[in-house]
Enzyme design. Structure first.
Site, PDB file in Angstrom:
ATOM      1  N   SER A 113       0.815  -1.184  -0.101  1.00  0.00           N
ATOM      2  CA  SER A 113       0.111  -0.002  -0.237  1.00  0.00           C
ATOM      3  C   SER A 113       0.754   1.186   0.060  1.00  0.00           C
ATOM      4  CB  SER A 113      -0.659  -0.090   1.284  1.00  0.00           C
ATOM      5  OG  SER A 113      -1.871  -0.903   1.217  1.00  0.00           O
TER       6      SER A 113
ATOM      7  N   ARG B 212       1.642   4.271  -3.032  1.00  0.00           N
ATOM      8  CA  ARG B 212       1.268   5.794  -2.683  1.00  0.00           C
ATOM      9  C   ARG B 212       2.415   6.592  -2.945  1.00  0.00           C
ATOM     10  NH1 ARG B 212      -2.371   2.657  -0.477  1.00  0.00           N
ATOM     11  NH2 ARG B 212      -4.554   3.291   0.312  1.00  0.00           N
TER      12      ARG B 212
ATOM     13  N   GLY C 278      -5.732  -3.636  -7.684  1.00  0.00           N
ATOM     14  CA  GLY C 278      -6.949  -2.741  -7.734  1.00  0.00           C
ATOM     15  C   GLY C 278      -6.475  -1.525  -7.000  1.00  0.00           C
TER      16      GLY C 278
ATOM     17  N   ASP D  58      -7.099  -8.259   4.320  1.00  0.00           N
ATOM     18  CA  ASP D  58      -6.400  -8.920   3.231  1.00  0.00           C
ATOM     19  C   ASP D  58      -5.814 -10.180   3.929  1.00  0.00           C
ATOM     20  OD1 ASP D  58      -6.666  -7.405   1.064  1.00  0.00           O
ATOM     21  OD2 ASP D  58      -4.818  -6.018   1.565  1.00  0.00           O
TER      22      ASP D  58
ATOM     23  N   LYS E  36     -12.383  -9.132  -4.072  1.00  0.00           N
ATOM     24  CA  LYS E  36     -10.915  -8.935  -4.136  1.00  0.00           C
ATOM     25  C   LYS E  36     -10.473  -9.315  -5.330  1.00  0.00           C
ATOM     26  CE  LYS E  36     -10.551  -6.609  -0.099  1.00  0.00           C
ATOM     27  NZ  LYS E  36     -10.325  -5.282  -0.141  1.00  0.00           N
TER      28      LYS E  36
ATOM     29  N   ARG F  95      -2.917 -13.866  -2.646  1.00  0.00           N
ATOM     30  CA  ARG F  95      -3.069 -14.437  -1.403  1.00  0.00           C
ATOM     31  C   ARG F  95      -3.912 -15.723  -0.996  1.00  0.00           C
ATOM     32  NH1 ARG F  95      -0.840 -10.083   0.984  1.00  0.00           N
ATOM     33  NH2 ARG F  95      -1.693  -8.008   0.127  1.00  0.00           N
TER      34      ARG F  95
HETATM   35  C1  S3P Z   1      -5.530  -1.316  -0.035  1.00  0.00           C
HETATM   36  C2  S3P Z   1      -6.830  -1.301   0.315  1.00  0.00           C
HETATM   37  C3  S3P Z   1      -7.505  -2.649   0.605  1.00  0.00           C
HETATM   38  C4  S3P Z   1      -6.621  -3.909   0.400  1.00  0.00           C
HETATM   39  C5  S3P Z   1      -5.759  -3.792  -0.719  1.00  0.00           C
HETATM   40  C6  S3P Z   1      -4.851  -2.726  -0.362  1.00  0.00           C
HETATM   41  C7  S3P Z   1      -4.932  -0.193  -0.434  1.00  0.00           C
HETATM   42  O1  S3P Z   1      -8.541  -2.800  -0.438  1.00  0.00           O
HETATM   43  O2  S3P Z   1      -7.517  -5.153   0.439  1.00  0.00           O
HETATM   44  O3  S3P Z   1      -5.151  -4.860  -0.877  1.00  0.00           O
HETATM   45  O4  S3P Z   1      -3.622   0.026  -0.400  1.00  0.00           O
HETATM   46  O5  S3P Z   1      -5.506   0.987  -0.210  1.00  0.00           O
HETATM   47  P1  S3P Z   1     -10.080  -1.963  -0.584  1.00  0.00           P
HETATM   48  O6  S3P Z   1      -9.937  -0.651  -0.365  1.00  0.00           O
HETATM   49  O7  S3P Z   1     -10.896  -2.203  -1.741  1.00  0.00           O
HETATM   50  O8  S3P Z   1     -10.627  -2.641   0.746  1.00  0.00           O
END
Ligand code: S3P
Length: 449
Positions: A29, A33, A101, A327, A354, A402
């Protein structure tokens, strides 16, 4: 990029004690960013410990296509020469975010308030996932999007010509949606307000403040209210990416279920919006200790010490904890299979959208491995087998890293091991999973050609 090449079937076998130290890679994450905020700053952001997994590499490529200079220096060190808020150039090719995603949703947010057009696509998993949850709020800023049904990828966004700031209550507990709205708000004049009912991971908020944005957070009866002042000049940063608690979960859970194990996983961030699994494991009776607790860069950090725990008990996982371990449910369900009694997980509808439908994927594979699992739209129960899980079957991983790693960990403690149809997705988040687990003593093999 996953989903395009040959598959790699893999097998894990019941093994002897796992011992030693597991140095897991950087947080996924925070890595996404760091690249995106670096690209939106003016000047050079230096990043150490970037996760060099496929998901993050796809985001790095995308930032280059939008005009930032992204340089890999080796050893996890990267730099990004940003173009500033509102400085993205129009891509001259389709942005392929692979399996990610997080990558696609955050990047859509980051470009949606600039007057440019971009087309996004991904692999077969990403192209099935709902995007309307992001394009709906982006439309409030003035961005238009044209995708498949329910906003699915491939999808084109025409960024707003003159963006307006928005007030948006996030309808699902999603840090990706929250972050997309905040990143879009960066290039809208005035204040963008995002309200979340359930607190989700707060890396975007923390990092925006670090990059010099004016952002405040207030908790009240309505939820968590985040107010961002648009059109800041973001200042480049030196970022050290902490290690990923979601990756740490795999060697830790392996140690808990493999007899005689004793594993240290150092330097893991225990940001309360991410650490739910570790508290859940402790409640189940896991021998898991937080050693050398300290603060680094304003975040709690500890060395996690996990030992074989034959007496873990099934518990009711509080639904309000779901966002902080969203996760980690797949690997928790593996530990629950080895525990005594039933582990009940509720309020987890998000698991169904997911990288795969994670309840369905885990329930199917666990049942085939001899575990009783019940499930409904937003819940599932796993009946523990008190240390004896038959295994010996092949689970489908559905392009989901995962799911792949969870079943490989299950095989290390199961009587007859466990196989997966495809280990390729592991590289999206944990490219060193195999050597790291092997170094601890795990028996994990590639069984395909
Ligand atoms: C993430 C948010 C989560 C998580 C993903 C990483 C992020 O997803 O499942 O692996 O970095 O903001 P969601 O925002 O869809 O819950």
């Amino acid at each position: 990029m996953s989903g395009h090449g040959a598959v790699i079937p893999m097998t894990s076998q019941k093994c002897g004690a796992l011992t030693g130290q597991a140095d897991v890679p950087g947080d996924k994450s925070i890595s996404h960013r760091a690249l995106i905020l670096g690209a939106l700053s003016v000047g050079e952001t230096r990043i150490q410990g970037l996760l060099e997994g496929d998901d993050v590499l796809d985001t790095a490529k995308a930032m280059q296509v939008f005009g930032a200079e992204v340089i890999k220096h080796g050893g996890g060190a990267w730099s990004v020469h940003g173009v500033g808020v509102g400085g993205f150039s129009e891509p001259d090719c389709i942005i392929n975010c692979g399996n990610s995603g997080t990558g696609v949703r955050l990047i859509m947010g980051a470009m949606a308030t600039s007057p440019i057009v971009a087309t996004f696509t991904g692999d077969q998993s990403l192209n099935k996932r709902p995007m309307a949850r992001v394009t709906d709020p982006l439309a409030l800023f003035g961005a238009q999007s044209y995708g498949r049904s329910e906003g699915r990828l491939p999808l084109t966004i025409m960024g707003a010509n003159e963006a307006v700031p928005v007030h948006y209550k996030v309808p699902v507990p999603s840090a990706q949606v929250k972050s997309a709205v905040l990143l879009a708000g960066l290039n809208a004049p005035g204040q963008t307000v995002v309200i979340e009912k359930e607190t989700t991971r707060d890396h975007t908020e923390r990092m925006l403040v670090g990059f010099g944005a004016e952002l405040s957070v207030e908790d009240n009866a309505k939820g968590r209210i985040i107010t961002l002042t648009g059109q800041p000049e973001l200042r480049p940063q030196d970022i050290i990416v902490p290690r990923d608690p979601s990756s740490a979960a795999f060697p830790i859970c392996a140690a808990l279920i493999v007899e005689g194990s004793d594993v240290l996983v150092p330097n893991i961030g225990l940001n309360p919006t991410r650490a739910g699994l570790f508290y859940t494991l402790q409640e189940m009776g896991a021998d898991l200790e937080f050693e050398n607790m300290r603060e680094e860069g304003g975040e709690p950090v500890a060395d996690l010490h996990a030992k074989y725990s034959p007496n873990m008990k099934g518990i009711e996982v509080p639904p309000e904890r779901a966002a902080s371990m969203i996760d980690e449910y797949p690997i928790l369900s593996v530990v629950a299979s080895f525990a005594h009694g039933v582990t009940r997980m509720h309020g987890v509808k998000e698991l169904r959208v997911k990288e795969s439908d994670r309840i369905e994927a885990m329930a199917t594979g666990l049942r085939a491995a001899g575990v009783t699992v019940e499930d409904g739209p937003d819940w599932w129960h796993v009946h523990g087998l008190q240390g004896y899980v038959p295994g010996g079957t092949t689970a489908a991983t559905h392009l989901d890293h995962r799911i792949a790693m969870s079943f490989l960990i299950l095989g290390l403690g199961a009587e007859n091991g466990m196989s997966i149809d495809d280990g390729v997705p592991v590289a999206t988040s944990f490219p060193i999973f195999e050597p790291l687990m092997e170094q601890l003593g795990a028996s994990i093999f590639r069984t395909g050609a």
